[in-house]
Design a protein around this motif. Structure first.
Motif, mmCIF file in Angstrom:
data_model
loop_
_atom_site.group_PDB
_atom_site.id
_atom_site.type_symbol
_atom_site.label_atom_id
_atom_site.label_comp_id
_atom_site.label_asym_id
_atom_site.label_seq_id
_atom_site.Cartn_x
_atom_site.Cartn_y
_atom_site.Cartn_z
ATOM 1 N N TRP A 114 0.830 -1.218 0.000
ATOM 2 C CA TRP A 114 0.000 0.000 0.000
ATOM 3 C C TRP A 114 0.858 1.259 0.000
ATOM 4 O O TRP A 114 0.508 2.251 -0.642
ATOM 5 C CB TRP A 114 -0.945 -0.001 1.201
ATOM 6 N N PHE A 115 1.985 1.229 0.711
ATOM 7 C CA PHE A 115 2.899 2.361 0.645
ATOM 8 C C PHE A 115 3.476 2.504 -0.764
ATOM 9 O O PHE A 115 3.649 3.617 -1.256
ATOM 10 C CB PHE A 115 4.026 2.196 1.663
ATOM 11 N N TRP A 116 3.752 1.383 -1.406
ATOM 12 C CA TRP A 116 4.275 1.411 -2.769
ATOM 13 C C TRP A 116 3.268 2.081 -3.692
ATOM 14 O O TRP A 116 3.619 2.939 -4.517
ATOM 15 C CB TRP A 116 4.569 -0.019 -3.223
ATOM 16 N N ALA A 117 1.994 1.684 -3.574
ATOM 17 C CA ALA A 117 0.948 2.280 -4.412
ATOM 18 C C ALA A 117 0.837 3.779 -4.157
ATOM 19 O O ALA A 117 0.697 4.584 -5.089
ATOM 20 C CB ALA A 117 -0.389 1.595 -4.145
ATOM 21 N N PHE A 118 0.923 4.165 -2.887
ATOM 22 C CA PHE A 118 0.808 5.581 -2.536
ATOM 23 C C PHE A 118 1.967 6.399 -3.106
ATOM 24 O O PHE A 118 1.763 7.441 -3.733
ATOM 25 C CB PHE A 118 0.761 5.733 -1.016
ATOM 26 N N PHE A 119 3.201 5.912 -2.928
ATOM 27 C CA PHE A 119 4.360 6.665 -3.411
ATOM 28 C C PHE A 119 4.438 6.661 -4.932
ATOM 29 O O PHE A 119 4.870 7.652 -5.539
ATOM 30 C CB PHE A 119 5.644 6.099 -2.808
ATOM 31 N N ASP A 120 4.018 5.577 -5.553
ATOM 32 C CA ASP A 120 4.022 5.540 -7.009
ATOM 33 C C ASP A 120 3.082 6.602 -7.571
ATOM 34 O O ASP A 120 3.409 7.281 -8.545
ATOM 35 C CB ASP A 120 3.602 4.154 -7.493
ATOM 36 N N ALA A 220 -8.345 6.665 -2.946
ATOM 37 C CA ALA A 220 -8.219 5.209 -2.941
ATOM 38 C C ALA A 220 -7.011 4.766 -2.119
ATOM 39 O O ALA A 220 -7.115 3.878 -1.260
ATOM 40 C CB ALA A 220 -8.112 4.692 -4.371
ATOM 41 N N THR A 221 -5.844 5.383 -2.358
ATOM 42 C CA THR A 221 -4.643 4.989 -1.621
ATOM 43 C C THR A 221 -4.742 5.378 -0.152
ATOM 44 O O THR A 221 -4.264 4.655 0.725
ATOM 45 C CB THR A 221 -3.393 5.627 -2.245
ATOM 46 N N PHE A 222 -5.382 6.521 0.134
ATOM 47 C CA PHE A 222 -5.534 6.965 1.514
ATOM 48 C C PHE A 222 -6.386 5.980 2.309
ATOM 49 O O PHE A 222 -5.999 5.525 3.395
ATOM 50 C CB PHE A 222 -6.171 8.358 1.556
ATOM 51 N N TYR A 223 -7.545 5.641 1.784
ATOM 52 C CA TYR A 223 -8.460 4.782 2.528
ATOM 53 C C TYR A 223 -7.961 3.343 2.603
ATOM 54 O O TYR A 223 -8.202 2.658 3.612
ATOM 55 C CB TYR A 223 -9.855 4.826 1.902
ATOM 56 N N MET A 224 -7.296 2.862 1.563
ATOM 57 C CA MET A 224 -6.786 1.495 1.624
ATOM 58 C C MET A 224 -5.697 1.367 2.688
ATOM 59 O O MET A 224 -5.699 0.407 3.474
ATOM 60 C CB MET A 224 -6.239 1.072 0.256
ATOM 61 N N ALA A 225 -4.772 2.313 2.726
ATOM 62 C CA ALA A 225 -3.674 2.230 3.692
ATOM 63 C C ALA A 225 -4.159 2.459 5.117
ATOM 64 O O ALA A 225 -3.909 1.648 6.019
ATOM 65 C CB ALA A 225 -2.579 3.237 3.328
ATOM 66 N N THR A 226 -4.873 3.559 5.341
ATOM 67 C CA THR A 226 -5.340 3.863 6.700
ATOM 68 C C THR A 226 -6.468 2.929 7.128
ATOM 69 O O THR A 226 -6.590 2.589 8.308
ATOM 70 C CB THR A 226 -5.811 5.321 6.796
ATOM 71 N N GLY A 227 -7.296 2.499 6.176
ATOM 72 C CA GLY A 227 -8.395 1.607 6.508
ATOM 73 C C GLY A 227 -7.918 0.234 6.933
ATOM 74 O O GLY A 227 -8.410 -0.325 7.922
ATOM 75 N N PHE A 228 -6.939 -0.310 6.207
ATOM 76 C CA PHE A 228 -6.402 -1.598 6.610
ATOM 77 C C PHE A 228 -5.653 -1.493 7.934
ATOM 78 O O PHE A 228 -5.670 -2.429 8.738
ATOM 79 C CB PHE A 228 -5.491 -2.171 5.521
ATOM 80 N N HIS A 229 -5.008 -0.375 8.167
ATOM 81 C CA HIS A 229 -4.371 -0.195 9.473
ATOM 82 C C HIS A 229 -5.437 -0.152 10.571
ATOM 83 O O HIS A 229 -5.259 -0.760 11.643
ATOM 84 C CB HIS A 229 -3.555 1.099 9.515
ATOM 85 N N GLY A 230 -6.540 0.554 10.323
ATOM 86 C CA GLY A 230 -7.623 0.583 11.297
ATOM 87 C C GLY A 230 -8.182 -0.802 11.566
ATOM 88 O O GLY A 230 -8.527 -1.134 12.710
#
Length: 293
Positions: A114-120, A220-230
């Motif tokens: 997910w970090f990869w998707a966000f930084f890409d 999309a990247t925000f909710y996937m990363a923070t949502g899975f962390h939640g």
């Protein structure tokens, strides 16, 4: 005759168990129900052996979920029983620790994706951004027209909450090593309460976020990363709640408490992941963007 059958090794040969097979069946049923549910939401059919599963998507998913949860409860109950019977020798405990380390390593790679998707998307916005709403424009990060969350408001509160929870779970661990049952229980009570508070703040944040999942790749990247962390915080809170109930029942001892130790490792992992989420997805990505109030 009895000496001939006595165990002369540190390994635990487990009894035949139905849980791996039952868990596989539950996972299969739940996945079929989930696929059928998504097909149903799109108005499409999902036929298996001539039967349209989309019509029973909810019940199929629910039955599979129940089987998986029942398997998890029963399997871990057997593991606790084996520990009380003295089967968790030094060698077995070491292997349990290796297993937990490998599990956390797999979770780490999950978040790396997910970090990869966000930084890409953030480092190459001109190539990544496919705008779905006319008022948003690409080429910059975040996309022009998107108002981002103030990182020093609710996200900062949640950072403090998780850091405090890491402190309280460490307090509980040290209390256990000192055989301080009261300190162990209160440390876990505070950790569970802070975990619940974190989840509540994050739900409130999502309810008031000025962008949605489908707005752009930023959402999309925000909710996937923070949502899975939640979601991991939610699982970790349940993990620690079970440890709290076991601590109140007197299950852990200073020399044998891997169940609690595994929960503490998992919780610290969740803490560390959040620090990276806060630093990059909240703070770094909001630099120069319009802050929503």
């Amino acid at each position: 005759m009895a000496d001939a059958h006595a165990k002369k090794h540190d390994y635990h040969i487990i009894d035949p168990s139905p849980w791996p097979f039952l868990g596989s069946v539950g996972a299969l049923v739940m996945s079929l129900g989930g696929i059928a549910w998504m097909k149903y939401l799109k108005g499409a059919e999902f036929k298996l052996f001539g039967v349209d599963l989309a019509a029973t998507h909810f019940w199929l998913f629910l039955i599979g979920l129940f089987i998986v949860l029942f398997t998890m409860y029963s399997w871990w109950a057997d593991t606790i029983k084996e520990a009380h019977e003295g089967h968790h020798t030094r060698v077995v405990s070491l292997h349990l620790r290796y297993g937990m380390i490998m599990f956390i390593a797999s979770e780490l790679m999950f978040f790396v994706a997910w970090f990869w998707a966000f930084f890409d998307a953030s480092l190459f916005p001109g190539e990544a951004i496919q705008v779905s709403r006319a008022e948003y424009t690409g080429g910059v990060w975040p996309p022009q027209g998107i108002e981002v969350l103030d990182p020093f408001h609710l996200p900062l509160y949640n950072t403090i909450i998780l850091l405090l929870s890491g402190t309280t779970v460490t307090w509980a661990h040290h209390a256990l090593l000192e055989n301080d049952r009261k300190g162990l229980v209160w440390g876990l009570v505070l950790t569970v309460a802070l975990g619940v508070l974190f989840s509540c703040v994050q739900v409130y944040e999502y309810m008031h976020a000025p962008f949605s999942f489908s707005d752009s790749i930023y959402g999309a990247t925000f909710y996937m990363a923070t949502g899975f962390h939640g979601f991991h915080v939610f699982i970790g809170t349940i993990f620690l709640l079970v440890c709290l109930l076991r601590a109140m029942a007197g299950h852990f001892t200073p020399k044998q408490h891997f169940g609690f130790e595994a929960a503490a490792w998992y919780w610290h992992f969740v803490d560390v992941v959040w620090l990276f989420l806060f630093a990059f997805i909240y703070v770094w990505a909001s630099a120069g963007a319009t802050i929503a109030h």
